[in-house]
Motif scaffolding. Structure first.
Motif, short mmCIF file in Angstrom:
data_model
loop_
_atom_site.label_atom_id
_atom_site.label_comp_id
_atom_site.label_asym_id
_atom_site.label_seq_id
_atom_site.Cartn_x
_atom_site.Cartn_y
_atom_site.Cartn_z
N ASP A 65 51.63 39.53 37.35
CA ASP A 65 51.93 39.54 35.93
C ASP A 65 53.39 39.12 35.73
O ASP A 65 54.30 39.78 36.22
N ARG A 66 53.60 38.01 35.02
CA ARG A 66 54.96 37.52 34.80
C ARG A 66 55.51 37.92 33.44
O ARG A 66 56.60 37.49 33.05
N GLY A 67 54.73 38.71 32.68
CA GLY A 67 55.16 39.10 31.33
C GLY A 67 54.86 37.98 30.33
O GLY A 67 54.57 36.85 30.72
N GLU A 68 54.94 38.33 29.06
CA GLU A 68 54.70 37.37 27.97
C GLU A 68 53.39 36.60 28.15
O GLU A 68 53.33 35.39 27.88
N ASN A 69 52.37 37.34 28.64
CA ASN A 69 51.02 36.76 28.73
C ASN A 69 50.94 35.59 29.72
O ASN A 69 50.11 34.70 29.56
N ARG A 70 51.83 35.59 30.71
CA ARG A 70 51.79 34.54 31.73
C ARG A 70 51.52 35.17 33.10
O ARG A 70 52.02 36.25 33.40
N TYR A 71 50.74 34.47 33.89
CA TYR A 71 50.31 35.00 35.18
C TYR A 71 50.54 33.97 36.27
O TYR A 71 50.18 32.80 36.11
N LEU A 72 51.13 34.42 37.36
CA LEU A 72 51.34 33.54 38.51
C LEU A 72 50.15 33.68 39.46
O LEU A 72 49.82 34.78 39.91
N VAL A 73 49.52 32.56 39.76
CA VAL A 73 48.36 32.55 40.66
C VAL A 73 48.77 31.82 41.94
O VAL A 73 49.18 30.66 41.89
N HIS A 74 48.68 32.54 43.06
CA HIS A 74 49.14 32.01 44.34
C HIS A 74 47.96 32.01 45.31
O HIS A 74 47.45 33.06 45.68
N ALA A 75 47.50 30.83 45.70
CA ALA A 75 46.36 30.71 46.62
C ALA A 75 46.71 29.68 47.67
O ALA A 75 47.17 28.59 47.32
N GLY A 76 46.50 30.00 48.92
CA GLY A 76 46.97 29.11 49.98
C GLY A 76 48.47 29.00 49.86
O GLY A 76 49.16 30.01 49.75
N SER A 77 49.00 27.79 49.86
CA SER A 77 50.44 27.65 49.65
C SER A 77 50.73 27.14 48.24
O SER A 77 51.85 26.80 47.91
N ALA A 78 49.67 27.09 47.39
CA ALA A 78 49.84 26.55 46.04
C ALA A 78 50.07 27.67 45.02
O ALA A 78 49.43 28.71 45.07
N LYS A 79 51.02 27.43 44.11
CA LYS A 79 51.31 28.41 43.06
C LYS A 79 51.17 27.74 41.71
O LYS A 79 51.54 26.58 41.55
N ARG A 80 50.63 28.49 40.73
CA ARG A 80 50.55 27.94 39.39
C ARG A 80 50.72 29.06 38.37
O ARG A 80 50.19 30.16 38.57
N ILE A 81 51.45 28.79 37.30
CA ILE A 81 51.57 29.77 36.22
C ILE A 81 50.58 29.40 35.14
O ILE A 81 50.50 28.25 34.72
N VAL A 82 49.77 30.40 34.72
CA VAL A 82 48.75 30.15 33.71
C VAL A 82 49.05 31.04 32.51
O VAL A 82 49.48 32.19 32.66
N GLU A 83 48.83 30.50 31.32
CA GLU A 83 49.12 31.25 30.11
C GLU A 83 47.82 31.80 29.51
O GLU A 83 46.86 31.07 29.35
N GLY A 84 47.84 33.09 29.20
CA GLY A 84 46.70 33.71 28.54
C GLY A 84 45.67 34.23 29.53
O GLY A 84 45.47 33.66 30.60
N ARG A 85 45.01 35.32 29.13
CA ARG A 85 44.06 35.96 30.04
C ARG A 85 42.78 35.14 30.23
O ARG A 85 42.25 35.07 31.34
N THR A 86 42.31 34.52 29.16
CA THR A 86 41.06 33.75 29.26
C THR A 86 41.24 32.60 30.25
O THR A 86 40.43 32.41 31.16
N LYS A 87 42.34 31.85 30.08
CA LYS A 87 42.59 30.72 30.97
C LYS A 87 42.83 31.17 32.40
O LYS A 87 42.45 30.50 33.35
N THR A 88 43.47 32.33 32.55
CA THR A 88 43.75 32.84 33.89
C THR A 88 42.45 33.18 34.61
O THR A 88 42.26 32.84 35.77
N VAL A 89 41.53 33.86 33.89
CA VAL A 89 40.24 34.20 34.51
C VAL A 89 39.49 32.91 34.87
O VAL A 89 38.94 32.79 35.97
N GLU A 90 39.51 31.96 33.96
CA GLU A 90 38.84 30.67 34.25
C GLU A 90 39.42 30.04 35.50
O GLU A 90 38.70 29.54 36.36
N TYR A 91 40.74 30.04 35.58
CA TYR A 91 41.40 29.39 36.72
C TYR A 91 41.10 30.13 38.03
O TYR A 91 40.70 29.49 39.01
N VAL A 92 41.25 31.45 38.05
CA VAL A 92 40.97 32.14 39.33
C VAL A 92 39.50 31.97 39.72
O VAL A 92 39.19 31.79 40.89
#
Ligand SMILES: Nc1ncnc2c1ncn2[C@@H]1O[C@H](COP(=O)(O)OP(=O)(O)O)[C@@H](O)[C@H]1O
Ligand SMILES: [Mg+2]
Length: 245
Positions: A65-92
């Motif tokens: 949780d990065r605050g302000e509705n932003r989430y850092l997703v780290h898989a393998g060596s790749a990192k991405r910041i996703v905005e909003g819970r809906t998009k984050t669930v879709e992405y993971v």
């Protein structure tokens, strides 16, 4: 050789968590749903998502949780910041292996030069009614940029346990090794009751920065290659000797 049972992480967790002693050493584990995910994010801020039937660090995702509705997703060596819970669930979900997923809080593993490590503890027995014995342990250091310590996947490396603890940021007590083996044996006893044909378990155990051991997972088909990679072959020989018994 006897074929080890093919069991997912969730079933193994159900057996381990029955023991009051072990409960203290198990990260809180739940089955993934979008609802449980957000509960975990609120409670722990940093969450690990892992496939129940996985192995070798495949499909493991860290979410922060990065605050302000932003989430850092780290898989393998790749990192991405996703905005909003809906998009984050879709992405993971797009990163998921086609398997049921589990959630755990991220254990703040001890690190060496900023890279997390955990411990592979080999526990073996020669028969259903024979005692479990710790036959070896080795530290697995994650490759640069990885949240998983699986040596092959992350291009990490193995180190003798004592060396790893000494080089790490862990404040280790005198009896840490004793505690690790006590926990490993208790876990083997619990799993051995549930799976009578089991003869070898490779436990992945984390040590957090305060020096507390945690059970991350129990492998029923533990690879010997980690021990083969150590310069000192004492553990490797001991493991092979137990297998031949
Ligand atoms: N809850 C957790 N906290 C911190 N690191 C974890 C956690 N769960 C897994 N890991 C890291 O990911 C690696 C792989 O996870 P593990 O549960 O052993 O699955 P696999 O079957 O893919 O090896 C572990 O060795 C550890 O480095
Ligand atoms: Mg593992």
């Amino acid at each position: 050789m006897r074929k080890p049972p093919n069991v997912g992480k969730w079933s193994k967790h159900q057996h381990l968590v029955k023991s009051e002693f072990l409960r203290d050493y198990l990260p809180a584990t739940r089955q993934f749903t979008p609802e449980t995910l957000w509960e975990y994010v609120e409670d722990y801020q940093k969450v690990m998502l892992k496939p129940s039937g996985g192995g070798g660090g495949a499909g493991i995702i860290q979410l922060t949780d990065r605050g302000e509705n932003r989430y850092l997703v780290h898989a393998g060596s790749a990192k991405r910041i996703v905005e909003g819970r809906t998009k984050t669930v879709e992405y993971v979900k797009s990163l998921f292996r086609p398997k049921p997923y589990l959630l755990q809080p991220l254990i703040p593993l001890g690190k060496i030069d900023g890279r997390p490590f955990d411990v592979r503890v080999m526990v073996q027995r020669t028969g259903k009614n024979s005692p479990w014995i710790v036959t070896g342990w080795v530290a697995k250091l994650a490759g640069p940029g990885f949240v998983v310590t699986n040596v092959a996947r992350s291009r990490g490396k193995v180190l003798p346990l004592k060396t790893a603890i000494r080089l790490s940021n862990i404040s280790a007590s005198e009896d840490l090794e004793e505690e690790i083996s006590e926990v490993a044996l208790a876990a083997a006893n619990e799993l051995g009751k549930a799976y009578p044909t089991l003869r070898a378990i490779g436990l992945d155990m984390g040590i957090d920065i305060e020096g507390k051991p945690w059970i991350i997972e129990a492998n029923f088909r533990p690879s010997l290659s980690l021990f083969r990679q150590l310069k000192d072959q004492t553990f490797y020989r001991k493991i092979i000797a137990m297998q031949k018994h």
